[in-house]
Scaffold this active site. Sequence first.
Site, PDB file in Angstrom:
ATOM      1  N   ARG A  93      45.327  97.693  55.768  1.00  0.00           N
ATOM      2  CA  ARG A  93      44.788  96.107  55.339  1.00  0.00           C
ATOM      3  C   ARG A  93      44.656  96.044  53.893  1.00  0.00           C
ATOM      4  NH1 ARG A  93      41.126  93.502  53.564  1.00  0.00           N
ATOM      5  NH2 ARG A  93      40.157  95.462  52.737  1.00  0.00           N
ATOM      6  N   LYS A 140      59.478  86.252  62.757  1.00  0.00           N
ATOM      7  CA  LYS A 140      60.725  86.940  62.619  1.00  0.00           C
ATOM      8  C   LYS A 140      61.022  87.828  63.660  1.00  0.00           C
ATOM      9  CE  LYS A 140      61.521  90.811  60.452  1.00  0.00           C
ATOM     10  NZ  LYS A 140      61.404  91.736  59.674  1.00  0.00           N
ATOM     11  N   LYS A 171      68.264  85.212  58.079  1.00  0.00           N
ATOM     12  CA  LYS A 171      68.075  86.410  57.162  1.00  0.00           C
ATOM     13  C   LYS A 171      69.107  87.676  57.463  1.00  0.00           C
ATOM     14  CE  LYS A 171      64.672  89.611  55.606  1.00  0.00           C
ATOM     15  NZ  LYS A 171      63.202  90.075  55.837  1.00  0.00           N
ATOM     16  N   GLU A 178      66.973  87.166  62.153  1.00  0.00           N
ATOM     17  CA  GLU A 178      67.729  88.221  61.333  1.00  0.00           C
ATOM     18  C   GLU A 178      68.227  89.122  62.105  1.00  0.00           C
ATOM     19  OE1 GLU A 178      65.524  92.219  58.912  1.00  0.00           O
ATOM     20  OE2 GLU A 178      64.288  90.539  59.468  1.00  0.00           O
TER      21      GLU A 178
END
Length: 354
Positions: A45, A134, A233, A191
């Site tokens: 984090r 993504k 991508k 991608e």
Amino acid sequence: MADLARTAAEMVAPGKGVLAADESIATMSARLEKAGVAPTEEHRRAYRELLVTTPGLARGVSGVILCDETFRQCVSDGRSFPDAMARLGLLPGIKVDTGARPLAGAPGETVTEGLDGLRERLAEYAALGARFAKWRAVISIGPETRYGTGTETDTGAGAGLPSRWKVRADAHALARYAALCQEAGIVPIVEPEVLMEGSHGTARCAAVTSEVLDEVFAELASAGVELDGVVLKPNMVVPGRESSETVTPDEVARATVTVLRAAVDERVAGIAFLSGGQRAARATANLAAMRRFETPWPLTFSFGRGLVDPALTAWRGDPARVADGQRALAHRVACNTAALTGTYTDALETAHAA
């Protein structure tokens, strides 16, 4: 779909790229350990907070891709990551695939999974603030198989990969994911990554990349995906890591743009290259060379390791070194934005070290 097109255009705005900070828990933990940092949830984090709160990041980065764990966490002041990013002028993105698994009927090959329950997960991510998503498909290149040519036939493990079935399976999954994203009001980053691992040369990479992109765009069309709301991508066209072939950035740029012009629909919002494990400076130099070519879509970056590895090395888990990590990231972003604007030089690469 107008909102999707606007968001996609914002993602590839002039002089800006997308930061990929979406490593899985296992991958991020391994990278932390390699850097001498305990692979804890708090360190994962803190590292992502270091990245997204880098001063001035939004000047060169339009959005940041996070994994599920980080997307649900908060920065130090208690705001959620998506909320903190939006306030900093960054579009929140989320990785939604669940990784590659063995593909039935294709020994040695994988397919990316995560379609089960994706509609519901996307609705939840949208409610949490996600503006884009993504999905990554990974395609390996094996030794080329030759029959009846008078040359030695390669029949070893991986010969002839990728298989046609593998390419079709990943393309179909990418299209289904993209359609579900747009249904949820989220821009899909598509991608399809042809990996650098292997001894193949540039020509073989170009041929496989062309085959993959042709299949992906055929499936996107079948799924009714609106291309002005899609960011592609792809990999750059480069020789394999174990290849003895050497290429210049200009040669990489020419080979890559040639493949993209032939395979990518002009309606796509933009192309944001992955770094694919290239050295950070080399990926940037290749990107700089590409801007010299005319293309119907904006070209930019969506680097992960090519942006964040120096930051991790500088930080090393020490709260007193957060500023060092952020300076390292800011430098890499500055190099890549310079590549996009035609001001990239070798001197810029060495300025941070000096």
